[in-house]
Design a protein around this motif. Structure first.
Motif, mmCIF file in Angstrom:
data_model
loop_
_atom_site.group_PDB
_atom_site.id
_atom_site.type_symbol
_atom_site.label_atom_id
_atom_site.label_comp_id
_atom_site.label_asym_id
_atom_site.label_seq_id
_atom_site.Cartn_x
_atom_site.Cartn_y
_atom_site.Cartn_z
ATOM 1 N N ARG A 77 0.911 -1.357 0.152
ATOM 2 C CA ARG A 77 -0.043 0.063 -0.062
ATOM 3 C C ARG A 77 0.857 1.198 -0.001
ATOM 4 O O ARG A 77 0.267 2.327 -0.605
ATOM 5 N N CYS A 110 1.966 1.503 -3.566
ATOM 6 C CA CYS A 110 1.077 1.543 -4.509
ATOM 7 C C CYS A 110 1.434 0.465 -5.758
ATOM 8 O O CYS A 110 1.079 0.611 -6.788
ATOM 9 N N PHE A 149 -0.486 -0.549 -8.993
ATOM 10 C CA PHE A 149 -1.973 -0.872 -8.640
ATOM 11 C C PHE A 149 -2.499 -0.283 -9.852
ATOM 12 O O PHE A 149 -2.174 0.565 -10.503
ATOM 13 N N LYS A 178 -6.723 0.660 -5.681
ATOM 14 C CA LYS A 178 -6.354 2.118 -5.916
ATOM 15 C C LYS A 178 -7.215 2.998 -4.629
ATOM 16 O O LYS A 178 -6.696 3.781 -4.213
ATOM 17 N N VAL A 228 -5.695 2.835 -0.753
ATOM 18 C CA VAL A 228 -4.398 3.825 -0.529
ATOM 19 C C VAL A 228 -4.800 4.698 0.578
ATOM 20 O O VAL A 228 -5.767 5.436 0.323
#
Length: 156
Positions: free
Chosen positions: A108, A111, A132, A152, A155
């Motif tokens: 995370r 990403c 992502f 997405k 995040v």
């Protein structure tokens, strides 16, 4: 003794997203959350992992700690001080040494989705990192693809 923080809501939502994808793609496998796993080369031989993907019924009769045989590992980064050292550095080597064929890291902070595979001599010989939004192909023995676009929204 250090207490690890409880995963946040986005962490849980990512787990559920992945659970749904696994159930749609491979009805013969089950994604179990927060399992104890015997990993002799990692943290005194024990790892508490975000999830393990295993053949249906293969945890039957297991106690708190399961052998690594037949396991696909999943980690979702948390926002804590141990994330970089644990999820990105130590765990790939520990899981490779345990013979886990695929290690999927949903990162995370970065990403990205990272797929480690081809374990040999305590290390993964192949690593693929995708942002992502990309289609992530999980190699055999998992053998399905993930559309990571929904990640997405988790995040932050």
């Amino acid at each position: 003794m250090q207490v690890k923080p409880v995963p946040d809501g986005n962490h849980s939502e990512i787990y559920m997203w992945l659970l749904e994808r696994c159930m749609q793609s491979r009805q013969d496998l089950r994604l179990h959350p927060e399992r104890g796993l015997k990993t002799e080369a990692y943290r005194r031989g024990r790892a508490r992992v975000d999830a393990v993907l295993v053949p249906k019924g293969s945890l039957k009769g297991h106690g708190e700690w399961s052998e690594a045989d037949g396991v696909l590992m999943v980690e979702i980064t948390s926002h804590d001080s141990d994330t970089n050292r644990g999820d990105r550095v130590e765990k790939p080597d520990g899981y490779a040494a345990a013979g886990i064929p695929v290690y999927l890291l949903i990162d995370r902070d970065d990403c990205s989705v990272v797929v480690f595979n081809q374990p040999r001599d305590g290390r993964y010989r192949h690593e693929e990192k995708l942002p992502f939004g990309a289609t992530v192909r999980l190699p055999e023995p998992v053998g399905f693809a993930l559309d990571s676009e929904p990640l997405k929204e988790f995040v932050g």
